[in-house]
Design a protein around this motif. Structure first.
Motif, PDB file in Angstrom:
ATOM      1  N   GLU A 143       8.989  -5.251  -4.615  1.00 54.49           N
ATOM      2  CA  GLU A 143       9.826  -5.998  -3.772  1.00 54.49           C
ATOM      3  C   GLU A 143       9.972  -5.324  -2.568  1.00 54.49           C
ATOM      4  O   GLU A 143      10.181  -6.071  -1.605  1.00 54.49           O
ATOM      5  CB  GLU A 143      11.247  -6.049  -4.626  1.00 54.49           C
ATOM      6  CG  GLU A 143      12.222  -6.938  -3.815  1.00 54.49           C
ATOM      7  CD  GLU A 143      13.898  -6.762  -4.326  1.00 54.49           C
ATOM      8  OE1 GLU A 143      14.814  -7.515  -3.689  1.00 54.49           O
ATOM      9  OE2 GLU A 143      13.866  -6.585  -5.587  1.00 54.49           O
ATOM     10  N   ILE A 144      10.192  -4.071  -2.462  1.00 54.69           N
ATOM     11  CA  ILE A 144      10.270  -3.431  -0.768  1.00 54.69           C
ATOM     12  C   ILE A 144       9.117  -3.734  -0.265  1.00 54.69           C
ATOM     13  O   ILE A 144       9.240  -3.989   1.026  1.00 54.69           O
ATOM     14  CB  ILE A 144      10.632  -2.041  -1.055  1.00 54.69           C
ATOM     15  CG1 ILE A 144      11.930  -1.691  -1.624  1.00 54.69           C
ATOM     16  CG2 ILE A 144      10.533  -1.341   0.065  1.00 54.69           C
ATOM     17  CD1 ILE A 144      12.151  -0.309  -2.342  1.00 54.69           C
ATOM     18  N   LEU A 145       7.959  -3.692  -0.659  1.00 53.69           N
ATOM     19  CA  LEU A 145       6.616  -3.904  -0.072  1.00 53.69           C
ATOM     20  C   LEU A 145       6.594  -5.214   0.313  1.00 53.69           C
ATOM     21  O   LEU A 145       6.024  -5.544   1.356  1.00 53.69           O
ATOM     22  CB  LEU A 145       5.481  -3.405  -0.998  1.00 53.69           C
ATOM     23  CG  LEU A 145       5.203  -2.036  -1.317  1.00 53.69           C
ATOM     24  CD1 LEU A 145       4.285  -1.580  -2.357  1.00 53.69           C
ATOM     25  CD2 LEU A 145       5.206  -0.958  -0.075  1.00 53.69           C
ATOM     26  N   LEU A 146       6.932  -6.197  -0.376  1.00 54.77           N
ATOM     27  CA  LEU A 146       7.032  -7.520  -0.102  1.00 54.77           C
ATOM     28  C   LEU A 146       7.708  -7.872   1.364  1.00 54.77           C
ATOM     29  O   LEU A 146       7.312  -8.557   2.212  1.00 54.77           O
ATOM     30  CB  LEU A 146       7.032  -8.607  -1.104  1.00 54.77           C
ATOM     31  CG  LEU A 146       6.060  -8.434  -2.353  1.00 54.77           C
ATOM     32  CD1 LEU A 146       6.679  -9.393  -3.353  1.00 54.77           C
ATOM     33  CD2 LEU A 146       4.643  -8.994  -1.645  1.00 54.77           C
ATOM     34  N   PHE A 159       1.716   2.123   8.589  1.00 51.46           N
ATOM     35  CA  PHE A 159       1.846   1.231   7.565  1.00 51.46           C
ATOM     36  C   PHE A 159       1.135   1.268   6.219  1.00 51.46           C
ATOM     37  O   PHE A 159       1.960   1.219   5.197  1.00 51.46           O
ATOM     38  CB  PHE A 159       1.535  -0.283   8.165  1.00 51.46           C
ATOM     39  CG  PHE A 159       2.792  -1.156   8.850  1.00 51.46           C
ATOM     40  CD1 PHE A 159       3.718  -1.357   8.259  1.00 51.46           C
ATOM     41  CD2 PHE A 159       2.319  -1.610  10.173  1.00 51.46           C
ATOM     42  CE1 PHE A 159       4.736  -2.028   8.946  1.00 51.46           C
ATOM     43  CE2 PHE A 159       3.338  -2.166  10.977  1.00 51.46           C
ATOM     44  CZ  PHE A 159       4.433  -2.551  10.267  1.00 51.46           C
ATOM     45  N   ASP A 160      -0.184   1.712   6.357  1.00 55.39           N
ATOM     46  CA  ASP A 160      -0.988   1.953   5.398  1.00 55.39           C
ATOM     47  C   ASP A 160      -0.574   2.958   4.519  1.00 55.39           C
ATOM     48  O   ASP A 160      -0.328   2.915   3.254  1.00 55.39           O
ATOM     49  CB  ASP A 160      -2.320   2.167   5.666  1.00 55.39           C
ATOM     50  CG  ASP A 160      -3.086   0.932   6.305  1.00 55.39           C
ATOM     51  OD1 ASP A 160      -2.561  -0.178   6.128  1.00 55.39           O
ATOM     52  OD2 ASP A 160      -4.231   1.147   7.049  1.00 55.39           O
ATOM     53  N   VAL A 161      -0.088   4.147   5.071  1.00 54.60           N
ATOM     54  CA  VAL A 161       0.125   5.349   4.181  1.00 54.60           C
ATOM     55  C   VAL A 161       1.658   5.189   3.690  1.00 54.60           C
ATOM     56  O   VAL A 161       1.841   5.612   2.602  1.00 54.60           O
ATOM     57  CB  VAL A 161       0.333   6.374   5.358  1.00 54.60           C
ATOM     58  CG1 VAL A 161       1.152   7.710   4.684  1.00 54.60           C
ATOM     59  CG2 VAL A 161      -0.799   6.965   5.812  1.00 54.60           C
ATOM     60  N   PHE A 162       2.614   4.427   4.348  1.00 59.08           N
ATOM     61  CA  PHE A 162       3.762   4.151   3.763  1.00 59.08           C
ATOM     62  C   PHE A 162       3.648   3.072   2.633  1.00 59.08           C
ATOM     63  O   PHE A 162       4.236   3.817   1.516  1.00 59.08           O
ATOM     64  CB  PHE A 162       4.817   3.639   4.614  1.00 59.08           C
ATOM     65  CG  PHE A 162       6.033   3.194   3.948  1.00 59.08           C
ATOM     66  CD1 PHE A 162       7.048   4.434   3.559  1.00 59.08           C
ATOM     67  CD2 PHE A 162       6.455   1.928   3.492  1.00 59.08           C
ATOM     68  CE1 PHE A 162       8.278   3.875   3.042  1.00 59.08           C
ATOM     69  CE2 PHE A 162       7.618   1.717   2.899  1.00 59.08           C
ATOM     70  CZ  PHE A 162       8.428   2.835   2.650  1.00 59.08           C
ATOM     71  N   SER A 163       3.074   2.338   2.525  1.00 60.75           N
ATOM     72  CA  SER A 163       2.778   1.485   1.601  1.00 60.75           C
ATOM     73  C   SER A 163       2.276   2.231   0.061  1.00 60.75           C
ATOM     74  O   SER A 163       2.637   2.006  -0.913  1.00 60.75           O
ATOM     75  CB  SER A 163       2.116   0.196   1.750  1.00 60.75           C
ATOM     76  OG  SER A 163       0.793   0.446   2.277  1.00 60.75           O
ATOM     77  N   LEU A 164       1.198   2.802   0.500  1.00 62.03           N
ATOM     78  CA  LEU A 164       0.483   3.523  -0.776  1.00 62.03           C
ATOM     79  C   LEU A 164       1.315   4.297  -1.220  1.00 62.03           C
ATOM     80  O   LEU A 164       1.424   4.820  -2.433  1.00 62.03           O
ATOM     81  CB  LEU A 164      -0.912   4.017  -0.082  1.00 62.03           C
ATOM     82  CG  LEU A 164      -1.946   3.042   0.420  1.00 62.03           C
ATOM     83  CD1 LEU A 164      -2.975   3.571   0.928  1.00 62.03           C
ATOM     84  CD2 LEU A 164      -2.470   2.495  -0.884  1.00 62.03           C
ATOM     85  N   CYS A 165       2.077   5.363  -0.257  1.00 68.46           N
ATOM     86  CA  CYS A 165       2.977   6.281  -0.942  1.00 68.46           C
ATOM     87  C   CYS A 165       4.088   5.865  -1.742  1.00 68.46           C
ATOM     88  O   CYS A 165       4.379   6.329  -2.567  1.00 68.46           O
ATOM     89  CB  CYS A 165       3.229   7.136   0.176  1.00 68.46           C
ATOM     90  SG  CYS A 165       2.374   8.544   0.986  1.00 68.46           S
ATOM     91  N   LEU A 166       4.774   4.614  -1.358  1.00 72.10           N
ATOM     92  CA  LEU A 166       5.788   4.088  -1.911  1.00 72.10           C
ATOM     93  C   LEU A 166       5.333   3.525  -3.337  1.00 72.10           C
ATOM     94  O   LEU A 166       5.817   4.074  -4.422  1.00 72.10           O
ATOM     95  CB  LEU A 166       6.371   2.943  -1.305  1.00 72.10           C
ATOM     96  CG  LEU A 166       7.554   2.351  -2.006  1.00 72.10           C
ATOM     97  CD1 LEU A 166       8.776   3.341  -1.986  1.00 72.10           C
ATOM     98  CD2 LEU A 166       8.059   1.187  -1.198  1.00 72.10           C
ATOM     99  N   LYS A 167       4.119   2.940  -3.085  1.00 72.84           N
ATOM    100  CA  LYS A 167       3.720   2.419  -4.548  1.00 72.84           C
ATOM    101  C   LYS A 167       3.445   3.629  -5.354  1.00 72.84           C
ATOM    102  O   LYS A 167       3.280   3.256  -6.576  1.00 72.84           O
ATOM    103  CB  LYS A 167       2.415   1.415  -4.143  1.00 72.84           C
ATOM    104  CG  LYS A 167       1.788   0.929  -5.573  1.00 72.84           C
ATOM    105  CD  LYS A 167       2.707  -0.037  -5.944  1.00 72.84           C
ATOM    106  CE  LYS A 167       1.708  -0.950  -6.936  1.00 72.84           C
ATOM    107  NZ  LYS A 167       2.531  -2.374  -7.489  1.00 72.84           N
ATOM    108  N   SER A 168       2.860   4.762  -4.871  1.00 73.72           N
ATOM    109  CA  SER A 168       2.501   5.811  -5.729  1.00 73.72           C
ATOM    110  C   SER A 168       3.741   6.880  -6.168  1.00 73.72           C
ATOM    111  O   SER A 168       3.496   7.995  -6.503  1.00 73.72           O
ATOM    112  CB  SER A 168       1.187   6.592  -5.274  1.00 73.72           C
ATOM    113  OG  SER A 168       1.568   6.910  -4.037  1.00 73.72           O
TER     114      SER A 168
END
Length: 416
Positions: free
Chosen positions: A27-30, A125-134
């Motif tokens: 939800e946060i990522l979207l 942006f890329d790093v944050f989204s991947l780090c949050l998801k993982s």
């Protein structure tokens, strides 16, 4: 705030990520993808400030530059990441011992990941989204070239985190000075892993000075070998795409290796490079074949320094080889083990190339431009590893996890 105090806040915030549900993370990522597009104009204003300080002729300029289209692409990547399965909590193995003890090997987050990068604001942006998801917190150390862009992007991310009641300290942007670099490289106990993204000089500096584990996302010195059995139409399209699509990225073609029996095809093979004004450094056998068929102002004689270099520009070298094995030798001598390609209709050659070329990504009749996390179906990437320990090639969600053992029993004790 002092860097160590901020790192301590990030470390403490990282523990709270284990309590976020997979649905909440998505939800946060979207929301972040939507916010990136909604705030695109403000981000571009700050990006322009960075661009105004850089010479447009600098190879890093293209990497620094954002646009409405690029931000839309970034948002699409974030949405892709949200749609992927969580890499956390996967049972990698499970065994039951004779004493009834059950041992599971389960994927977990690293904890805090540090990224040191240059003029690449999309990385934020890329790093944050991947780090949050993982399930990882991240500490970003961008360069001064992109300080205004990075600050604007982090502001958008923090606003989204605040909206969802998540500790903003799971994402920290450090100052762009050298002192902050020294702090993060020696942040034992605060940062679990460092990933540098940038020039070979930056990567070497991080590797030589860090006291915490480093995963190298190395420079891309990429070759394409046009074999004696290569299809000319395929070769022309692949060479043009690999060299001109985005010359400033690490998967761009740097050296065309050609079998000497195909030298007469060289003018046609390179014809697609003319419109992009690609400068060619041709060896002593290739130069006469291009002379008179390729613009004189774009054709130069190669020297030894023309090989083993990541141009990051509209420039390319050509090496002529008398045999397939000589092509393999040249690639082995000058490759950075990033991405290597062959153009051939010989299945035997293709099979040998796959087996014998030591690189993170080996292509057969395909452009090296595809070495990219999104193109590999990974959503996005945190970097492309050229080393062999832990991760190799495009690093995405799975590569941002480690594992731990979970042992369950019913009072078992080990015999004395």
């Amino acid at each position: 705030m002092e860097v160590k105090k901020q790192l301590d806040l990030t470390l403490k915030a990282s523990r709270s990520l284990a309590l976020l549900s997979k649905d909440k993370i998505d939800e946060i990522l979207l929301d972040l993808a939507d916010a990136a597009e909604e705030h695109a104009e403000a981000i571009l204003v700050e990006n322009q400030k960075d661009l105004n300080r850089m010479d447009p002729a600098d190879p890093k300029y293209d990497r620094l530059k954002l646009s409405t289209e690029r931000i839309a692409g970034i948002a699409a990547d974030i949405r892709n990441v949200s749609s992927l399965p969580s890499p956390l909590g996967r049972i990698l193995s499970k065994i039951t011992r004779p004493n009834g003890m059950v041992i599971q090997k389960v994927s977990v987050a690293f904890g805090v990941i540090g990224i040191i990068y240059e003029a690449r604001p999309n990385v934020t942006f890329d790093v944050f989204s991947l780090c949050l998801k993982s399930g990882n917190a991240c500490v970003l150390k961008g360069g001064s070239d992109a300080i205004d862009s990075n600050t604007a992007i982090v502001k958008v991310i923090h606003q989204v985190l605040e909206k969802h009641g998540v500790d903003q300290n799971i994402l920290t942007l450090l100052p762009a000075d050298r002192a902050a670099t020294a702090e993060i490289l020696n942040a034992r106990g605060y940062v679990d892993l460092i990933i540098p993204r940038g020039s070979q000089g930056l990567i070497n500096y991080v590797r030589e000075n860090a006291t915490i584990p480093v995963i190298e996302t190395g420079a891309g010195i990429c070759h394409t070998y046009f074999d004696e059995y290569g299809d000319l139409d395929k070769g022309q399209a692949i060479v043009e795409n690999a060299k001109t699509r985005r010359p400033s990225v690490c998967n761009a073609l740097d050296c065309l290796v050609i079998h000497e029996s195909r030298l007469n095809d060289l003018p046609e093979l390179c014809a697609g490079l003319i419109n992009s004004k690609v400068v060619i450094y041709a060896d002593e056998k290739a130069y006469p074949l291009l002379n008179g068929h390729y613009p004189a102002e774009l054709l130069e004689k190669a020297s030894e320094e023309s090989f083993g270099i990541e141009f990051l520009d509209f420039k390319m070298s050509i090496k002529t080889v008398p045999s397939f094995l000589d092509a393999l030798d040249h690639i082995a001598a000058y490759s950075s083990k990033h991405s290597e390609a062959i153009v051939s209709d010989s299945e035997e050659r293709l099979d040998l190339f796959r087996k014998m070329v030591d690189a993170s990504s080996v292509y057969c009749n395909v452009s090296t431009a595809f070495t990219d996390g999104a193109q590999f179906g990974l959503g996005a990437e945190i970097g492309i590893s050229t080393q062999k320990l832990h991760a190799r090639g495009p690093m995405a969600l799975e590569e941002l996890t480690s594992y731990k053992y979970l042992i369950d029993g019913d009072g078992q004790v080990r015999p004395k």
